[in-house]
Write a protein that holds these residues in place. Structure first.
Motif, PDB file in Angstrom:
ATOM      1  N   GLY A  56       0.722  -1.322  -0.009  1.00 26.29           N
ATOM      2  CA  GLY A  56       0.094  -0.079   0.111  1.00 26.29           C
ATOM      3  C   GLY A  56       0.878   1.296  -0.019  1.00 26.29           C
ATOM      4  N   GLY A  57       1.796   1.472   0.938  1.00 26.20           N
ATOM      5  CA  GLY A  57       2.576   2.609   0.985  1.00 26.20           C
ATOM      6  C   GLY A  57       3.492   2.739  -0.365  1.00 26.20           C
ATOM      7  N   GLY A  58       4.183   1.696  -0.635  1.00 29.00           N
ATOM      8  CA  GLY A  58       4.878   1.734  -1.762  1.00 29.00           C
ATOM      9  C   GLY A  58       4.302   1.885  -3.150  1.00 29.00           C
ATOM     10  N   PHE A  59       3.083   1.741  -3.190  1.00 28.36           N
ATOM     11  CA  PHE A  59       2.250   1.861  -4.392  1.00 28.36           C
ATOM     12  C   PHE A  59       2.020   3.623  -4.499  1.00 28.36           C
ATOM     13  N   VAL A  60       1.700   4.095  -3.201  1.00 27.85           N
ATOM     14  CA  VAL A  60       1.327   5.613  -3.396  1.00 27.85           C
ATOM     15  C   VAL A  60       2.439   6.362  -3.334  1.00 27.85           C
ATOM     16  N   ILE A  61       3.640   5.922  -2.668  1.00 30.84           N
ATOM     17  CA  ILE A  61       5.018   6.885  -2.613  1.00 30.84           C
ATOM     18  C   ILE A  61       5.748   6.691  -3.751  1.00 30.84           C
ATOM     19  N   THR A  62       5.449   5.464  -4.549  1.00 35.24           N
ATOM     20  CA  THR A  62       6.244   5.545  -6.061  1.00 35.24           C
ATOM     21  C   THR A  62       5.515   6.422  -6.936  1.00 35.24           C
ATOM     22  N   THR A  63       4.105   6.592  -6.857  1.00 36.12           N
ATOM     23  CA  THR A  63       3.409   7.784  -7.562  1.00 36.12           C
ATOM     24  C   THR A  63       3.881   9.122  -7.442  1.00 36.12           C
ATOM     25  N   ALA A  64       3.977   9.504  -6.107  1.00 36.58           N
ATOM     26  CA  ALA A  64       4.292  10.709  -5.834  1.00 36.58           C
ATOM     27  C   ALA A  64       5.823  11.012  -6.290  1.00 36.58           C
ATOM     28  N   LEU A  65       6.548  10.007  -5.947  1.00 37.77           N
ATOM     29  CA  LEU A  65       8.140  10.143  -6.442  1.00 37.77           C
ATOM     30  C   LEU A  65       8.124  10.315  -7.918  1.00 37.77           C
ATOM     31  N   SER A  66       7.379   9.411  -8.750  1.00 35.20           N
ATOM     32  CA  SER A  66       7.556   9.590 -10.036  1.00 35.20           C
ATOM     33  C   SER A  66       6.995  10.948 -10.617  1.00 35.20           C
ATOM     34  N   VAL A  67       5.928  11.490  -9.980  1.00 29.98           N
ATOM     35  CA  VAL A  67       5.539  12.783 -10.453  1.00 29.98           C
ATOM     36  C   VAL A  67       6.624  13.971 -10.146  1.00 29.98           C
ATOM     37  N   SER A  68       7.215  13.797  -9.014  1.00 25.10           N
ATOM     38  CA  SER A  68       8.142  14.646  -8.534  1.00 25.10           C
ATOM     39  C   SER A  68       9.670  14.514  -9.191  1.00 25.10           C
ATOM     40  N   LEU A  69       9.887  13.511  -9.680  1.00 23.95           N
ATOM     41  CA  LEU A  69      11.040  13.317 -10.774  1.00 23.95           C
ATOM     42  C   LEU A  69      10.818  13.601 -12.213  1.00 23.95           C
ATOM     43  N   THR A  70       9.391  13.516 -12.687  1.00 27.78           N
ATOM     44  CA  THR A  70       9.465  13.869 -14.088  1.00 27.78           C
ATOM     45  C   THR A  70       9.062  15.329 -14.131  1.00 27.78           C
ATOM     46  N   THR A  71       8.901  16.391 -13.386  1.00 22.56           N
ATOM     47  CA  THR A  71       8.526  17.677 -13.283  1.00 22.56           C
ATOM     48  C   THR A  71       8.865  18.466 -14.593  1.00 22.56           C
ATOM     49  N   ARG A  72      10.240  17.953 -14.956  1.00 20.06           N
ATOM     50  CA  ARG A  72      10.623  18.955 -16.186  1.00 20.06           C
ATOM     51  C   ARG A  72      10.384  18.242 -17.465  1.00 20.06           C
ATOM     52  N   PHE A  73       9.786  17.284 -17.580  1.00 19.08           N
ATOM     53  CA  PHE A  73       9.623  16.472 -18.635  1.00 19.08           C
ATOM     54  C   PHE A  73       8.006  17.095 -19.317  1.00 19.08           C
ATOM     55  N   PRO A  74       7.907  16.937 -20.814  1.00 16.35           N
ATOM     56  CA  PRO A  74       6.666  17.267 -21.411  1.00 16.35           C
ATOM     57  C   PRO A  74       5.380  16.730 -20.933  1.00 16.35           C
ATOM     58  N   ALA A  75       4.361  17.221 -20.702  1.00 16.17           N
ATOM     59  CA  ALA A  75       3.278  16.730 -20.299  1.00 16.17           C
ATOM     60  C   ALA A  75       2.772  15.396 -20.757  1.00 16.17           C
ATOM     61  N   SER A  76       2.940  15.073 -22.136  1.00 22.90           N
ATOM     62  CA  SER A  76       2.550  13.839 -22.786  1.00 22.90           C
ATOM     63  C   SER A  76       3.471  12.865 -22.053  1.00 22.90           C
ATOM     64  N   ALA A  77       4.606  13.075 -21.881  1.00 24.33           N
ATOM     65  CA  ALA A  77       5.809  12.201 -21.343  1.00 24.33           C
ATOM     66  C   ALA A  77       5.112  11.838 -20.103  1.00 24.33           C
ATOM     67  N   VAL A  78       5.300  12.815 -19.195  1.00 21.00           N
ATOM     68  CA  VAL A  78       4.706  12.575 -17.833  1.00 21.00           C
ATOM     69  C   VAL A  78       3.502  11.704 -17.791  1.00 21.00           C
ATOM     70  N   GLY A  79       2.510  11.821 -18.657  1.00 24.43           N
ATOM     71  CA  GLY A  79       1.028  10.998 -18.480  1.00 24.43           C
ATOM     72  C   GLY A  79       1.593   9.618 -19.008  1.00 24.43           C
TER      73      GLY A  79
END
Length: 150
Positions: A56-79
């Motif tokens: 449960g925790g790993g599922f949610v934390i990895t989503t937040a980490l992936s969002v924060s690590l891809t902030t400089r990518f284009p929106a389509s790549a982040v999606g």
């Protein structure tokens, strides 16, 4: 007397705060869940609780980490990265749960309740981190050449 304005956090501060508060919430949940599960079910409760925190925790934390690590990518790549990451996490969670289906070393109630608790606690902590972080809405003053820049 000199006036020095207080500096504001950058635009990515809410994402970092979400990850930080999510990890803090996950640690607190781990301690509480392990304590309750061990008291209620002994060693199987410990294993159920630890596996639940990981899923449960790993599922949610990895989503937040992936969002924060891809902030400089284009929106389509982040999606695309978020969708691909979500699919990979779903497959991993499904494989783990199928592998644990017939195992007897963990308590199923501890596992289920800890997964639900992790989702609620970590998501709530992340929302708290985003909401409580102050971020400037503008980054520069309008120029004198363009009066329409407001």
């Amino acid at each position: 007397m000199t006036f020095t304005p207080q500096s504001l956090p950058d635009q990515f501060a809410p994402l970092r705060a979400a990850v930080r508060y999510g990890l803090i919430g996950l640690v607190v949940l781990t301690v509480v869940s392990v304590g309750i599960s061990v008291a209620a079910a002994g060693t199987p409760g410990l294993w159920g609780s630890l596996i639940g925190v990981a899923i449960g925790g790993g599922f949610v934390i990895t989503t937040a980490l992936s969002v924060s690590l891809t902030t400089r990518f284009p929106a389509s790549a982040v999606g695309a990265l978020l969708l691909g990451g979500w699919l990979i996490k779903m497959v991993i969670a499904l494989i783990v749960l199928v592998a644990l289906k017939d195992a007897e070393f963990y308590n199923r109630y501890s596992l289920g309740l800890t997964i639900l608790g992790a989702l609620v606690v970590v998501l709530g902590a992340e929302v708290f981190g985003v909401v409580k972080t102050k971020v400037a809405y503008v980054d520069s003053a309008p120029s004198a050449d363009h009066p329409d820049d407001r």
